[in-house]
Write a protein that holds these residues in place. Structure first.
Motif, PDB file in Angstrom:
ATOM      1  N   ALA A   1      45.004  48.523  34.768  1.00 50.86           N
ATOM      2  CA  ALA A   1      45.266  48.331  36.225  1.00 50.86           C
ATOM      3  C   ALA A   1      45.392  46.881  36.483  1.00 50.86           C
ATOM      4  O   ALA A   1      46.077  46.432  37.357  1.00 50.86           O
ATOM      5  CB  ALA A   1      44.224  49.158  37.119  1.00 50.86           C
ATOM      6  N   GLN A   2      44.233  46.170  36.073  1.00 46.72           N
ATOM      7  CA  GLN A   2      44.170  44.710  36.183  1.00 46.72           C
ATOM      8  C   GLN A   2      45.596  43.960  35.701  1.00 46.72           C
ATOM      9  O   GLN A   2      46.078  43.031  36.172  1.00 46.72           O
ATOM     10  CB  GLN A   2      42.983  44.120  35.420  1.00 46.72           C
ATOM     11  N   LYS A   3      45.911  44.595  34.607  1.00 49.02           N
ATOM     12  CA  LYS A   3      47.294  43.685  34.126  1.00 49.02           C
ATOM     13  C   LYS A   3      48.611  44.219  34.896  1.00 49.02           C
ATOM     14  O   LYS A   3      49.551  43.381  35.023  1.00 49.02           O
ATOM     15  CB  LYS A   3      47.682  44.198  32.660  1.00 49.02           C
ATOM     16  N   LEU A   4      48.597  45.602  35.635  1.00 51.53           N
ATOM     17  CA  LEU A   4      49.667  45.851  36.595  1.00 51.53           C
ATOM     18  C   LEU A   4      49.698  45.254  37.838  1.00 51.53           C
ATOM     19  O   LEU A   4      50.657  45.126  38.441  1.00 51.53           O
ATOM     20  CB  LEU A   4      49.458  47.322  36.535  1.00 51.53           C
ATOM     21  N   LEU A   5      48.563  45.016  38.520  1.00 52.19           N
ATOM     22  CA  LEU A   5      48.254  44.498  39.949  1.00 52.19           C
ATOM     23  C   LEU A   5      49.027  43.464  40.090  1.00 52.19           C
ATOM     24  O   LEU A   5      49.010  42.276  39.548  1.00 52.19           O
ATOM     25  CB  LEU A   5      46.872  44.359  40.289  1.00 52.19           C
ATOM     26  N   GLY A   6      50.047  43.387  41.295  1.00 51.73           N
ATOM     27  CA  GLY A   6      50.614  42.381  41.417  1.00 51.73           C
ATOM     28  C   GLY A   6      52.012  42.115  40.764  1.00 51.73           C
ATOM     29  O   GLY A   6      52.973  41.340  41.129  1.00 51.73           O
ATOM     30  N   LYS A   7      52.363  43.103  40.005  1.00 56.49           N
ATOM     31  CA  LYS A   7      53.669  42.935  39.131  1.00 56.49           C
ATOM     32  C   LYS A   7      54.638  43.636  39.827  1.00 56.49           C
ATOM     33  O   LYS A   7      54.323  44.628  40.919  1.00 56.49           O
ATOM     34  CB  LYS A   7      53.283  43.497  37.786  1.00 56.49           C
ATOM     35  N   LYS A   8      55.914  43.231  39.487  1.00 56.85           N
ATOM     36  CA  LYS A   8      57.145  43.904  40.254  1.00 56.85           C
ATOM     37  C   LYS A   8      57.856  44.963  39.167  1.00 56.85           C
ATOM     38  O   LYS A   8      57.610  44.883  37.949  1.00 56.85           O
ATOM     39  CB  LYS A   8      57.932  42.886  40.587  1.00 56.85           C
ATOM     40  N   VAL A   9      58.706  45.588  39.660  1.00 51.58           N
ATOM     41  CA  VAL A   9      59.798  46.584  38.860  1.00 51.58           C
ATOM     42  C   VAL A   9      60.368  45.688  37.934  1.00 51.58           C
ATOM     43  O   VAL A   9      60.985  44.705  38.372  1.00 51.58           O
ATOM     44  CB  VAL A   9      60.683  47.364  39.675  1.00 51.58           C
TER      45      VAL A   9
END
Length: 226
Positions: free
Chosen positions: A198-206
């Motif tokens: 989750a920490q790696k995913l947060l704030g990321k875009k498609v």
């Protein structure tokens, strides 16, 4: 079969529950007691029934990921063969997407979703087919997948991954999979906000990729309507 009808039948209100597929036919909502897609590759598709027949269906209320017809074992809902765009129902949904035709959505009680009725079949209004793609399903076979969005509903898509989102991830070695960030969601693997993934995913875009295991790419981001 009778002539295909697009849009709302007269005197049928959204939210009306019917006890059988025969009742749906009589009401003018869907013309088949067996097929999930009411349509063909010439006129388009006017209606779908979600009744638990396909394992790759995913339902978050105003947005639906709908599996096309063909290639499944009706007794288990598992895919046992590849699907094709040439199948009449799949070809019909492609036409409805191209021509922006409305599609009636009917949910059955056997459909594994919090949005399904407790019994019978419920007419849940008009949707538009907004996307179509061939993907690898849970059982390893190619499926025709359609995204349907409810007409008049606000967009449920997010631009970046946030807590409470559903995120579809693609790996080079495994099929696409949904993850739920900090929420319990059906058909999605729930992960805590504090988890490494989750920490790696947060704030990321498609379209962005993250380093996790063999590597993951973000395919879709959606709000969870819990």
């Amino acid at each position: 079969m009778s002539i295909i009808l697009f849009g709302n039948p007269k005197n049928i209100d959204e939210g009306t529950v019917f006890q059988s597929r025969y009742d749906l036919i009589e009401a003018g909502l869907h013309r088949s007691t067996v097929r999930g897609i009411d349509g063909n590759g010439v006129e388009g598709a006017a209606a779908i029934v979600m009744s638990g027949g396909y394992e790759d269906d995913y339902d978050i209320g105003t947005e639906i990921l709908y599996t096309g017809e063909g290639g499944n074992d009706p007794s288990t809902g598992k895919q046992v063969a590849h699907q094709s765009w040439n199948s009449p129902g799949n070809a019909g949904l492609l036409i409805s997407q191209k021509k922006n035709f409305p599609v009636r959505v009917i949910r059955g009680s056997n459909h594994a979703s919090k949005f399904s009725p407790k019994s019978g079949y419920r007419y849940d209004g008009l949707f538009k087919v907004t996307h179509s793609e061939m993907v690898l399903g849970k059982s390893g076979f190619k499926i025709c997948r359609f995204t349907l969005n409810k007409i008049g509903a606000d967009s449920d898509s997010s631009t970046v991954v946030q807590e409470g989102n559903l995120v579809l991830l693609k790996s080079p070695v495994t099929p696409e999979k949904w993850y739920a960030i900090g929420v319990e969601a059906p058909n999605g693997k729930s992960i805590s906000v504090e988890s490494n993934l989750a920490q790696k995913l947060l704030g990321k875009k498609v379209g962005e990729k993250i380093e996790f295991g063999p590597g993951l790419e973000i395919i879709e981001i959606r709000k969870y309507l819990g």
